[in-house]
Design a protein around this motif. Structure first.
Motif, mmCIF file in Angstrom:
data_model
loop_
_atom_site.group_PDB
_atom_site.id
_atom_site.type_symbol
_atom_site.label_atom_id
_atom_site.label_comp_id
_atom_site.label_asym_id
_atom_site.label_seq_id
_atom_site.Cartn_x
_atom_site.Cartn_y
_atom_site.Cartn_z
ATOM 1 N N LYS A 72 0.836 -1.202 0.000
ATOM 2 C CA LYS A 72 0.000 0.000 0.000
ATOM 3 C C LYS A 72 0.877 1.260 0.000
ATOM 4 O O LYS A 72 0.553 2.252 -0.672
ATOM 5 C CB LYS A 72 -0.916 -0.009 1.225
ATOM 6 N N ILE A 73 1.972 1.212 0.743
ATOM 7 C CA ILE A 73 2.893 2.356 0.767
ATOM 8 C C ILE A 73 3.507 2.568 -0.621
ATOM 9 O O ILE A 73 3.622 3.697 -1.094
ATOM 10 C CB ILE A 73 3.997 2.153 1.819
ATOM 11 N N ARG A 74 3.872 1.471 -1.276
ATOM 12 C CA ARG A 74 4.414 1.587 -2.643
ATOM 13 C C ARG A 74 3.383 2.211 -3.576
ATOM 14 O O ARG A 74 3.724 3.007 -4.461
ATOM 15 C CB ARG A 74 4.849 0.218 -3.173
ATOM 16 N N ASP A 75 2.102 1.852 -3.388
ATOM 17 C CA ASP A 75 1.040 2.430 -4.226
ATOM 18 C C ASP A 75 0.922 3.931 -3.991
ATOM 19 O O ASP A 75 0.712 4.707 -4.933
ATOM 20 C CB ASP A 75 -0.294 1.742 -3.917
ATOM 21 N N ILE A 76 1.051 4.344 -2.721
ATOM 22 C CA ILE A 76 1.008 5.775 -2.404
ATOM 23 C C ILE A 76 2.146 6.500 -3.107
ATOM 24 O O ILE A 76 1.960 7.572 -3.698
ATOM 25 C CB ILE A 76 1.092 5.995 -0.877
ATOM 26 N N ILE A 77 3.355 5.913 -3.030
ATOM 27 C CA ILE A 77 4.524 6.518 -3.679
ATOM 28 C C ILE A 77 4.324 6.580 -5.188
ATOM 29 O O ILE A 77 4.599 7.589 -5.835
ATOM 30 C CB ILE A 77 5.801 5.720 -3.351
ATOM 31 N N ASN B 85 1.509 6.633 -6.882
ATOM 32 C CA ASN B 85 0.504 7.636 -7.237
ATOM 33 C C ASN B 85 1.041 9.052 -7.082
ATOM 34 O O ASN B 85 0.641 9.962 -7.805
ATOM 35 C CB ASN B 85 -0.747 7.459 -6.363
ATOM 36 N N TYR B 86 1.936 9.227 -6.131
ATOM 37 C CA TYR B 86 2.522 10.552 -5.901
ATOM 38 C C TYR B 86 3.480 10.903 -7.035
ATOM 39 O O TYR B 86 3.423 11.981 -7.603
ATOM 40 C CB TYR B 86 3.245 10.566 -4.557
ATOM 41 N N ASP B 87 4.371 9.977 -7.349
ATOM 42 C CA ASP B 87 5.346 10.184 -8.424
ATOM 43 C C ASP B 87 5.951 8.838 -8.782
ATOM 44 O O ASP B 87 6.823 8.329 -8.078
ATOM 45 C CB ASP B 87 6.429 11.165 -7.987
ATOM 46 N N SER B 88 5.502 8.241 -9.876
ATOM 47 C CA SER B 88 5.941 6.900 -10.262
ATOM 48 C C SER B 88 7.435 6.828 -10.531
ATOM 49 O O SER B 88 8.049 5.762 -10.404
ATOM 50 C CB SER B 88 5.177 6.419 -11.498
ATOM 51 N N GLN B 89 8.048 7.969 -10.888
ATOM 52 C CA GLN B 89 9.475 7.965 -11.197
ATOM 53 C C GLN B 89 10.334 7.698 -9.968
ATOM 54 O O GLN B 89 11.482 7.270 -10.080
ATOM 55 C CB GLN B 89 9.876 9.310 -11.819
ATOM 56 N N GLU C 31 3.385 12.330 5.192
ATOM 57 C CA GLU C 31 2.052 12.706 5.676
ATOM 58 C C GLU C 31 0.980 11.786 5.116
ATOM 59 O O GLU C 31 0.046 11.407 5.825
ATOM 60 C CB GLU C 31 1.750 14.168 5.303
ATOM 61 N N GLU C 32 1.108 11.420 3.835
ATOM 62 C CA GLU C 32 0.143 10.504 3.232
ATOM 63 C C GLU C 32 0.187 9.131 3.909
ATOM 64 O O GLU C 32 -0.851 8.520 4.175
ATOM 65 C CB GLU C 32 0.428 10.348 1.730
ATOM 66 N N ILE C 33 1.371 8.666 4.192
ATOM 67 C CA ILE C 33 1.523 7.342 4.806
ATOM 68 C C ILE C 33 1.069 7.371 6.266
ATOM 69 O O ILE C 33 0.474 6.414 6.768
ATOM 70 C CB ILE C 33 2.978 6.857 4.678
ATOM 71 N N LYS C 34 1.306 8.487 6.955
ATOM 72 C CA LYS C 34 0.822 8.634 8.337
ATOM 73 C C LYS C 34 -0.694 8.509 8.392
ATOM 74 O O LYS C 34 -1.256 7.922 9.322
ATOM 75 C CB LYS C 34 1.255 9.989 8.900
#
Length: 243
Positions: free
Chosen positions: A192-197, A199-203, A222-225
């Motif tokens: 799930k954390i990888r998905d957040i990253i 979505n934020y910036d795939s690069q 902040e998103e992961i928190k």
């Protein structure tokens, strides 16, 4: 098992490196990250030392001269990393007489310790050692681990280092606390954390770019928190429903 695995706290410990070639440079950079007080003695320095030679630091000192016996005085660790095997042997002998742990770059058999290949993701430190039998294998395994363990581990541990104390204090139920920690450490939460990253910036994932700018890193944290807070609330609610 030939060697005993151990993680040393070298912050402010005095370390000597004899030699200033590429091998010494690698050791220097890792010691610098560990916060050691480093002294390097060598008549010549690899050109990649130039950025460090041109700036003063409280963390290291460079002496452009040959090794002297007194260079060992007060040292916690010694690295004999010259291209002269006889000199490396002599340094190892002298260091051992002073009860100083020594590593020789060209001879593991007379070393007190060896340096494993490492994968470092913030507070996560993974080490690989082949007992000095086949360092190339350690490097291959390290490359595999670098792709498997990404920035999600760094972010999660960074967040937990600042929040674990509060969670322990505020979640009185021991079993509930254990369940929450298990869920945070589980593979599906790291995905799930990888998905957040992503979505934020795939690069960030595509380029293995682990040196984020501060603003980017804080935004991701902040998103992961938020996800961790949601997971804690959901786990609490599930336990209350089970009662």
């Amino acid at each position: 098992m030939k060697f005993y695995p151990i993680n040393l706290n070298l912050r402010d410990k005095k370390v000597l490196i004899v030699g200033a070639g590429r091998v010494a440079l690698r050791k220097f950079k890792r010691l610098l990250q560990a916060g050691a007080q480093i002294k390097i003695t060598s008549p010549e320095f690899n050109q990649e030392f130039l950025p460090y030679l041109n700036q003063e630091s409280e963390k290291y000192i460079f002496l452009k001269r040959k090794f002297r016996d007194e260079d060992l005085n007060g040292r916690f660790l010694v690295f004999a990393a010259t291209n002269n095997s006889e000199l490396n042997r002599r340094i190892a002998f002298l260091a051992r007489k002073k009860n100083i742990l020594v590593n020789t770059a060209d001879n593991a058999e007379i070393s007190d310790f060896t340096l494993p290949a490492i994968v470092n993701r913030g507070e996560l430190l993974l080490t690989i050692s082949t007992g000095s039998s086949l360092p190339a294998l350690s490097k291959n395994i390290r490359k595999k681990m670098e792709s498997e363990f990404g920035i999600e581990y760094q972010l999660l541990l960074d967040i937990m280092s600042g929040n674990r104390g509060n969670m322990v204090e505020n979640i009185e139920n021991n079993q509930l606390r254990k369940n929450i920690f298990r869920k945070i450490a589980a593979d599906d939460f790291l995905i799930k954390i990888r998905d957040i990253i992503d979505n934020y910036d795939s690069q960030i994932l595509a380029n293995d770019n682990y040196n984020l700018k501060k603003s980017e890193y804080l935004a991701l944290k902040e998103e992961i928190k938020k996800e961790i807070t949601y997971l804690i609330a959901r786990t609490k609610n599930n336990q209350n429903l089970e009662k």
